[in-house]
Design a protein around this motif. Structure first.
Motif, PDB file in Angstrom:
ATOM      1  N   LEU A  72      14.385 -29.145 -10.144  1.00 39.23           N
ATOM      2  CA  LEU A  72      15.667 -28.733 -10.712  1.00 39.23           C
ATOM      3  C   LEU A  72      16.034 -27.329 -10.241  1.00 39.23           C
ATOM      4  N   PRO A  73      17.236 -27.126  -9.732  1.00 40.21           N
ATOM      5  CA  PRO A  73      17.641 -25.769  -9.326  1.00 40.21           C
ATOM      6  C   PRO A  73      17.926 -24.857 -10.505  1.00 40.21           C
ATOM      7  N   SER A  74      18.209 -25.433 -11.664  1.00 39.59           N
ATOM      8  CA  SER A  74      18.495 -24.637 -12.854  1.00 39.59           C
ATOM      9  C   SER A  74      18.388 -25.526 -14.083  1.00 39.59           C
ATOM     10  N   VAL A  75      18.228 -24.893 -15.228  1.00 40.54           N
ATOM     11  CA  VAL A  75      18.273 -25.579 -16.519  1.00 40.54           C
ATOM     12  C   VAL A  75      19.081 -24.722 -17.473  1.00 40.54           C
ATOM     13  N   HIS A  76      19.648 -25.358 -18.478  1.00 34.89           N
ATOM     14  CA  HIS A  76      20.533 -24.679 -19.416  1.00 34.89           C
ATOM     15  C   HIS A  76      20.114 -25.042 -20.842  1.00 34.89           C
ATOM     16  N   ILE A  77      19.949 -24.019 -21.671  1.00 40.23           N
ATOM     17  CA  ILE A  77      19.487 -24.195 -23.049  1.00 40.23           C
ATOM     18  C   ILE A  77      20.686 -24.094 -23.981  1.00 40.23           C
ATOM     19  N   GLU A  78      20.960 -25.180 -24.686  1.00 40.07           N
ATOM     20  CA  GLU A  78      22.071 -25.224 -25.639  1.00 40.07           C
ATOM     21  C   GLU A  78      21.521 -25.373 -27.055  1.00 40.07           C
ATOM     22  N   LEU A 223      12.576 -11.746  -5.851  1.00 42.14           N
ATOM     23  CA  LEU A 223      13.241 -12.421  -6.961  1.00 42.14           C
ATOM     24  C   LEU A 223      12.888 -13.897  -6.936  1.00 42.14           C
ATOM     25  N   ARG A 224      12.313 -14.393  -8.015  1.00 43.17           N
ATOM     26  CA  ARG A 224      11.891 -15.788  -8.087  1.00 43.17           C
ATOM     27  C   ARG A 224      12.830 -16.631  -8.941  1.00 43.17           C
ATOM     28  N   ALA A 225      13.436 -16.012  -9.950  1.00 42.56           N
ATOM     29  CA  ALA A 225      14.355 -16.726 -10.835  1.00 42.56           C
ATOM     30  C   ALA A 225      15.181 -15.694 -11.591  1.00 42.56           C
ATOM     31  N   SER A 226      16.179 -16.171 -12.297  1.00 42.45           N
ATOM     32  CA  SER A 226      17.005 -15.295 -13.132  1.00 42.45           C
ATOM     33  C   SER A 226      17.371 -16.032 -14.419  1.00 42.45           C
ATOM     34  N   ILE A 227      17.554 -15.244 -15.466  1.00 46.82           N
ATOM     35  CA  ILE A 227      17.920 -15.776 -16.781  1.00 46.82           C
ATOM     36  C   ILE A 227      19.150 -15.027 -17.255  1.00 46.82           C
ATOM     37  N   ASP A 228      20.176 -15.736 -17.643  1.00 44.36           N
ATOM     38  CA  ASP A 228      21.345 -15.064 -18.212  1.00 44.36           C
ATOM     39  C   ASP A 228      21.792 -15.770 -19.485  1.00 44.36           C
ATOM     40  N   HIS A 229      22.491 -15.024 -20.297  1.00 44.63           N
ATOM     41  CA  HIS A 229      23.042 -15.523 -21.559  1.00 44.63           C
ATOM     42  C   HIS A 229      24.531 -15.226 -21.517  1.00 44.63           C
ATOM     43  N   LYS A 230      25.335 -16.270 -21.494  1.00 40.93           N
ATOM     44  CA  LYS A 230      26.763 -16.047 -21.343  1.00 40.93           C
ATOM     45  C   LYS A 230      27.552 -17.113 -22.086  1.00 40.93           C
ATOM     46  N   TRP A 231      28.828 -16.831 -22.257  1.00 41.33           N
ATOM     47  CA  TRP A 231      29.735 -17.725 -22.970  1.00 41.33           C
ATOM     48  C   TRP A 231      30.196 -18.838 -22.039  1.00 41.33           C
ATOM     49  N   TYR A 243      18.103 -19.918 -13.568  1.00 42.29           N
ATOM     50  CA  TYR A 243      18.351 -20.300 -12.188  1.00 42.29           C
ATOM     51  C   TYR A 243      17.089 -20.003 -11.376  1.00 42.29           C
ATOM     52  N   PHE A 244      16.521 -21.039 -10.783  1.00 48.96           N
ATOM     53  CA  PHE A 244      15.303 -20.899  -9.999  1.00 48.96           C
ATOM     54  C   PHE A 244      15.684 -20.547  -8.564  1.00 48.96           C
ATOM     55  N   SER A 245      15.553 -19.268  -8.229  1.00 48.44           N
ATOM     56  CA  SER A 245      15.947 -18.808  -6.889  1.00 48.44           C
ATOM     57  C   SER A 245      14.978 -19.291  -5.826  1.00 48.44           C
ATOM     58  N   ASP A 246      13.705 -19.399  -6.184  1.00 46.80           N
ATOM     59  CA  ASP A 246      12.677 -19.824  -5.232  1.00 46.80           C
ATOM     60  C   ASP A 246      12.432 -21.317  -5.400  1.00 46.80           C
ATOM     61  N   ALA A 247      12.783 -22.089  -4.385  1.00 44.25           N
ATOM     62  CA  ALA A 247      12.604 -23.545  -4.471  1.00 44.25           C
ATOM     63  C   ALA A 247      11.141 -23.951  -4.450  1.00 44.25           C
ATOM     64  N   LYS A 248      10.234 -23.036  -4.075  1.00 43.81           N
ATOM     65  CA  LYS A 248       8.815 -23.351  -3.994  1.00 43.81           C
ATOM     66  C   LYS A 248       8.088 -23.169  -5.331  1.00 43.81           C
ATOM     67  N   LEU A 249       8.798 -22.798  -6.377  1.00 44.02           N
ATOM     68  CA  LEU A 249       8.170 -22.644  -7.687  1.00 44.02           C
ATOM     69  C   LEU A 249       7.594 -23.982  -8.152  1.00 44.02           C
ATOM     70  N   THR A 250       6.379 -23.954  -8.653  1.00 41.38           N
ATOM     71  CA  THR A 250       5.756 -25.174  -9.163  1.00 41.38           C
ATOM     72  C   THR A 250       6.315 -25.520 -10.533  1.00 41.38           C
ATOM     73  N   ALA A 251       6.032 -26.745 -10.990  1.00 40.82           N
ATOM     74  CA  ALA A 251       6.490 -27.159 -12.311  1.00 40.82           C
ATOM     75  C   ALA A 251       5.871 -26.288 -13.394  1.00 40.82           C
ATOM     76  N   LYS A 252       4.617 -25.879 -13.228  1.00 42.58           N
ATOM     77  CA  LYS A 252       3.975 -24.998 -14.198  1.00 42.58           C
ATOM     78  C   LYS A 252       4.678 -23.654 -14.269  1.00 42.58           C
ATOM     79  N   GLU A 253       5.001 -23.069 -13.140  1.00 41.87           N
ATOM     80  CA  GLU A 253       5.688 -21.777 -13.122  1.00 41.87           C
ATOM     81  C   GLU A 253       7.076 -21.882 -13.745  1.00 41.87           C
ATOM     82  N   ARG A 254       7.764 -22.979 -13.508  1.00 39.73           N
ATOM     83  CA  ARG A 254       9.084 -23.168 -14.111  1.00 39.73           C
ATOM     84  C   ARG A 254       8.972 -23.324 -15.626  1.00 39.73           C
ATOM     85  N   ALA A 255       7.903 -23.992 -16.084  1.00 43.17           N
ATOM     86  CA  ALA A 255       7.703 -24.142 -17.527  1.00 43.17           C
ATOM     87  C   ALA A 255       7.439 -22.787 -18.183  1.00 43.17           C
ATOM     88  N   LEU A 256       6.697 -21.909 -17.510  1.00 41.91           N
ATOM     89  CA  LEU A 256       6.436 -20.577 -18.042  1.00 41.91           C
ATOM     90  C   LEU A 256       7.723 -19.756 -18.109  1.00 41.91           C
TER      91      LEU A 256
END
Length: 273
Positions: A72-78, A223-231, A243-256
């Protein structure tokens, strides 16, 4: 351990489909006398229900609940809001849906905390957050203990667990004054793997962050990823976006990184104290 309210949330989400196991044979009927010596109990080593095959840049079968984050290139928390929370002074247990860029529900997150802690400590309360995948199985558990902050005897932290009871990693607050900073540690080695930095000059103790905020996740100067909070005008609410900037991030790293976003959500962006 599945949370009934989180399962209910998944059932009401139209994007979630429960994996059905085929049952080609009829149940066996016993016509003789049988002595039951023990009740069946679900074992901790019972195999998980297979997750749906993931198709995208590559096709693979997830082996664990968080493997669906791999491509996933990004995930969104609602956050989902309840009417009783709007009408009462006490915050209820929070509910979230983690979605993919296409809007599909990846996880349903359900908080478990006591009413006393929610009343006394507000967003700083200790809690457990259970994340259920598309098969209604527990994929991740976030555990936050009570802490008064890095400058008040103990830094705030969040532990990330995976079934049947293994520590995947930790997110620990760094004792900084003018800029929020956190370290994401590996659960096996305890060594920092990522640093999460918030906006500079955000005020003493970094308590007063604006509602729209940006965090950088980096390691080794990259820069490996970024997190923002916006309207989000289309949803009429604030969302926390990763937003996962590095496509080589593992599933474990993305979960962290996902876990660190939940800690930031509680520390800085909850509307109630």
């Amino acid at each position: 351990m599945l949370q009934n309210d989180a399962v209910r949330t998944l059932q009401y989400d139209s994007e979630i489909r429960v994996a059905q196991q085929p049952n080609a044979t009829e149940p066996r009927v016993y016509d003789s006398h049988i002595s039951i010596t023990s009740q069946p109990r679900p074992g901790s080593e019972a195999p998980r229900i297979p997750l749906p095959t993931v198709t995208g840049s590559r096709t693979f079968i997830p082996l664990s609940g968080y493997d669906c984050l791999a491509d996933l290139p990004s995930v969104h928390i609602e956050q989902t809001f309840e009417l009783n929370e709007s009408l009462t002074a006490v915050s209820s247990e929070n509910r979230y849906v983690v979605r993919s860029p296409l809007g599909d529900a990846v996880f349903a997150a359900s908080e478990s905390s006591t009413e006393k802690n929610r009343l006394l400590w507000g967003a700083g309360r200790p809690f457990q957050m259970h994340l259920l995948d598309k098969t209604h199985q527990e994929a991740l558990v976030f555990r936050k203990k009570f802490a008064l902050g890095s400058m008040c005897c103990q830094a705030k932290s969040l532990e990330i667990w995976i079934p049947p009871g293994n520590v995947l990693g930790r997110v620990v607050q760094s004792p900084t004054f003018m800029q929020p900073e956190f370290f994401i540690e590996d659960g096996n080695t305890g060594q920092p793997v990522f640093c999460v930095e918030g906006p500079a000059n955000s005020g003493f103790c970094c308590f007063c962050l604006p509602k729209e905020c940006y965090f950088k996740v980096h390691s080794g100067g990259n820069l490996r990823a970024s997190i923002d909070h916006k309207w989000m005008a289309s949803k009429s609410q604030y969302t926390t976006n990763i937003y996962f900037s590095d496509a080589k991030l593992t599933a474990k790293e993305r979960a962290l990184i996902l876990a660190s976003a939940f800690l930031l959500e509680y520390m800085y962006f909850q509307t109630r104290f």
